[in-house]
Write a protein that holds these residues in place. Structure first.
Motif, PDB file in Angstrom:
ATOM      1  N   ILE A 128      -0.488 -10.704 -14.035  1.00  0.00           N
ATOM      2  CA  ILE A 128       0.881 -11.207 -13.901  1.00  0.00           C
ATOM      3  C   ILE A 128       1.557 -10.605 -12.678  1.00  0.00           C
ATOM      4  O   ILE A 128       2.219 -11.312 -11.900  1.00  0.00           O
ATOM      5  CB  ILE A 128       1.686 -10.890 -15.176  1.00  0.00           C
ATOM      6  N   ILE A 129       1.383  -9.309 -12.466  1.00  0.00           N
ATOM      7  CA  ILE A 129       2.005  -8.644 -11.315  1.00  0.00           C
ATOM      8  C   ILE A 129       1.462  -9.208 -10.005  1.00  0.00           C
ATOM      9  O   ILE A 129       2.217  -9.546  -9.084  1.00  0.00           O
ATOM     10  CB  ILE A 129       1.772  -7.121 -11.402  1.00  0.00           C
ATOM     11  N   ALA A 194       9.288  -8.960 -18.004  1.00  0.00           N
ATOM     12  CA  ALA A 194       9.376  -7.555 -18.421  1.00  0.00           C
ATOM     13  C   ALA A 194       9.968  -7.435 -19.814  1.00  0.00           C
ATOM     14  O   ALA A 194       9.532  -6.599 -20.621  1.00  0.00           O
ATOM     15  CB  ALA A 194      10.222  -6.769 -17.421  1.00  0.00           C
ATOM     16  N   ARG A 195      10.934  -8.271 -20.164  1.00  0.00           N
ATOM     17  CA  ARG A 195      11.560  -8.214 -21.493  1.00  0.00           C
ATOM     18  C   ARG A 195      10.666  -8.787 -22.582  1.00  0.00           C
ATOM     19  O   ARG A 195      10.891  -8.536 -23.765  1.00  0.00           O
ATOM     20  CB  ARG A 195      12.902  -8.952 -21.457  1.00  0.00           C
ATOM     21  N   ILE A 196       9.670  -9.575 -22.180  1.00  0.00           N
ATOM     22  CA  ILE A 196       8.719 -10.085 -23.164  1.00  0.00           C
ATOM     23  C   ILE A 196       7.750  -8.989 -23.592  1.00  0.00           C
ATOM     24  O   ILE A 196       7.419  -8.860 -24.777  1.00  0.00           O
ATOM     25  CB  ILE A 196       7.958 -11.297 -22.587  1.00  0.00           C
ATOM     26  N   TYR A 197       7.314  -8.173 -22.641  1.00  0.00           N
ATOM     27  CA  TYR A 197       6.296  -7.166 -22.931  1.00  0.00           C
ATOM     28  C   TYR A 197       6.884  -5.793 -23.253  1.00  0.00           C
ATOM     29  O   TYR A 197       6.196  -4.949 -23.813  1.00  0.00           O
ATOM     30  CB  TYR A 197       5.340  -7.029 -21.735  1.00  0.00           C
ATOM     31  N   SER A 200      12.320  -1.250 -24.327  1.00  0.00           N
ATOM     32  CA  SER A 200      13.255  -0.248 -23.822  1.00  0.00           C
ATOM     33  C   SER A 200      13.631  -0.558 -22.378  1.00  0.00           C
ATOM     34  O   SER A 200      12.840  -1.121 -21.607  1.00  0.00           O
ATOM     35  CB  SER A 200      12.643   1.152 -23.915  1.00  0.00           C
ATOM     36  N   GLU A 201      14.860  -0.180 -22.011  1.00  0.00           N
ATOM     37  CA  GLU A 201      15.353  -0.417 -20.658  1.00  0.00           C
ATOM     38  C   GLU A 201      14.563   0.388 -19.636  1.00  0.00           C
ATOM     39  O   GLU A 201      14.318  -0.076 -18.519  1.00  0.00           O
ATOM     40  CB  GLU A 201      16.841  -0.048 -20.589  1.00  0.00           C
ATOM     41  N   ARG A 202      14.119   1.571 -20.015  1.00  0.00           N
ATOM     42  CA  ARG A 202      13.356   2.399 -19.082  1.00  0.00           C
ATOM     43  C   ARG A 202      12.026   1.751 -18.732  1.00  0.00           C
ATOM     44  O   ARG A 202      11.610   1.739 -17.553  1.00  0.00           O
ATOM     45  CB  ARG A 202      13.121   3.787 -19.688  1.00  0.00           C
ATOM     46  N   SER A 203      11.343   1.192 -19.722  1.00  0.00           N
ATOM     47  CA  SER A 203      10.058   0.540 -19.464  1.00  0.00           C
ATOM     48  C   SER A 203      10.241  -0.679 -18.565  1.00  0.00           C
ATOM     49  O   SER A 203       9.411  -0.954 -17.693  1.00  0.00           O
ATOM     50  CB  SER A 203       9.405   0.130 -20.780  1.00  0.00           C
ATOM     51  N   ILE A 204      11.338  -1.410 -18.768  1.00  0.00           N
ATOM     52  CA  ILE A 204      11.610  -2.575 -17.917  1.00  0.00           C
ATOM     53  C   ILE A 204      11.842  -2.148 -16.472  1.00  0.00           C
ATOM     54  O   ILE A 204      11.344  -2.783 -15.530  1.00  0.00           O
ATOM     55  CB  ILE A 204      12.824  -3.352 -18.466  1.00  0.00           C
ATOM     56  N   PHE A 207       8.548  -1.229 -14.887  1.00  0.00           N
ATOM     57  CA  PHE A 207       7.758  -2.430 -14.628  1.00  0.00           C
ATOM     58  C   PHE A 207       8.244  -3.138 -13.366  1.00  0.00           C
ATOM     59  O   PHE A 207       7.438  -3.583 -12.534  1.00  0.00           O
ATOM     60  CB  PHE A 207       7.850  -3.363 -15.835  1.00  0.00           C
ATOM     61  N   ILE A 208       9.558  -3.241 -13.175  1.00  0.00           N
ATOM     62  CA  ILE A 208      10.103  -3.903 -11.989  1.00  0.00           C
ATOM     63  C   ILE A 208       9.818  -3.091 -10.731  1.00  0.00           C
ATOM     64  O   ILE A 208       9.493  -3.643  -9.669  1.00  0.00           O
ATOM     65  CB  ILE A 208      11.612  -4.137 -12.178  1.00  0.00           C
ATOM     66  N   ILE A 209       9.907  -1.765 -10.820  1.00  0.00           N
ATOM     67  CA  ILE A 209       9.576  -0.925  -9.664  1.00  0.00           C
ATOM     68  C   ILE A 209       8.115  -1.114  -9.268  1.00  0.00           C
ATOM     69  O   ILE A 209       7.767  -1.200  -8.077  1.00  0.00           O
ATOM     70  CB  ILE A 209       9.869   0.555  -9.983  1.00  0.00           C
TER      71      ILE A 209
END
Length: 287
Positions: A128-129, A194-197, A200-204, A207-209
């Motif tokens: 996906i990335i 990111a919100r599907i997988y 927590s806000e930190r994990s999102i 993932f975006i970084i």
């Protein structure tokens, strides 16, 4: 029907009117004051064989209940002994577990809800990335076709440029707005995945970084690799080189120089607003 009985002053039990002595304690009963004795129809009690009036609701001696009489006048003075097994037993009260047991169960539930990072899950996220980064680069190439206007098709970029490049190509300023919208939409879809997988806000954020880092590598590396392959195969023309380099230029200027602010805004700040546009039913308030 209390007029059919007289209460003993000694033991308090009820006796049929006309009885001179209490059948329980042999105490002499007081005179009721009636000059004429009433003629009362009696019948033998099925429980203790005592003579009872036909209008009595229950036997004061053994507690037998006359089902033919609906209105109960007085409760029997002698307690009725019934079998406990016939009476409905109370339901068992729920046992409250100890606090430690509840905490252990909560920990077990939390462990079950944690996503298991299996090889398949990591592979899917990696694809996906990479796919998002390649799609972003492809969109930048398409944007370069819109942003760059070739005035003279005889331009030669290699081995050298004899005249100023502005004499051959022009850059459309409207592409700046298009690229900002593109970055916001890319950020929105990145945030949605990111919100599907992740919950927590930190994990999102992590993932975006990670996607931003891979996006930089793929946009720079893919353009360099594509230009090299086309050059080696002899398929690289001046116009195609202009658009490929222009796609990299657009990415560097509008993404790296802006520190991916539009992409991050689309992932977080503008996510809810864009999501309401795409999925209005999810935010519809039911009255």
């Amino acid at each position: 029907m209390s007029e059919d009985f007289v209460r003993c002053p000694n033991c308090g039990n009820l006796n049929i009117i006309g009885t001179s002595q209490c059948v329980f304690c042999d105490t002499e009963l007081p005179d009721t004051g009636d000059t004429e004795r009433k003629e009362i129809e009696t019948f033998p009690c099925p429980g203790c064989k005592s003579e009872l009036p036909t209008t009595v609701a229950s036997c004061p001696i053994c507690g037998w209940v006359n089902e033919d009489v609906k209105d109960v006048v007085e409760k029997p003075t002698k307690p009725v002994t019934t079998d406990i097994s016939e009476v409905g037993s109370m339901p068992e009260l729920p046992t409250i577990p100890d606090a430690e047991v509840v905490e252990e169960k909560k920990e077990e539930v939390i462990d079950e809800e944690k996503p298991s990072w299996t090889f398949g899950r990591i592979t899917v996220l990696s694809l996906i990335i990479v796919g998002l980064s390649l799609a972003h680069y492809g969109l930048n190439i398409l944007l370069s076709f819109v942003s760059i206007d070739v005035i003279n098709s005889n331009v030669q970029l290699y081995p050298n440029i004899s005249e100023p490049l502005s004499n051959y190509i022009q850059f459309n300023p409207l592409s700046i707005l298009l690229n900002i919208v593109l970055l916001i939409l890319v950020g929105y879809f990145i945030g949605k995945i990111a919100r599907i997988y992740f919950e927590s806000e930190r994990s999102i954020i992590y993932f975006i970084i990670l996607i931003v880092f891979v996006d930089i590598l793929i946009n720079c590396g893919a353009s360099a690799l594509l230009i090299y392959v086309l050059y080696v195969t002899g398929s690289l023309g001046d116009l195609l080189l202009i658009y490929l380099v222009g796609a990299l230029f657009i990415f560097v200027v509008f993404s790296v120089m802006t520190l991916f602010v539009p992409l991050i805004a689309g992932s977080f700040r503008l996510y809810r607003g864009i999501d309401q546009i795409f999925y209005p039913r999810k935010y519809k308030i039911s009255i």
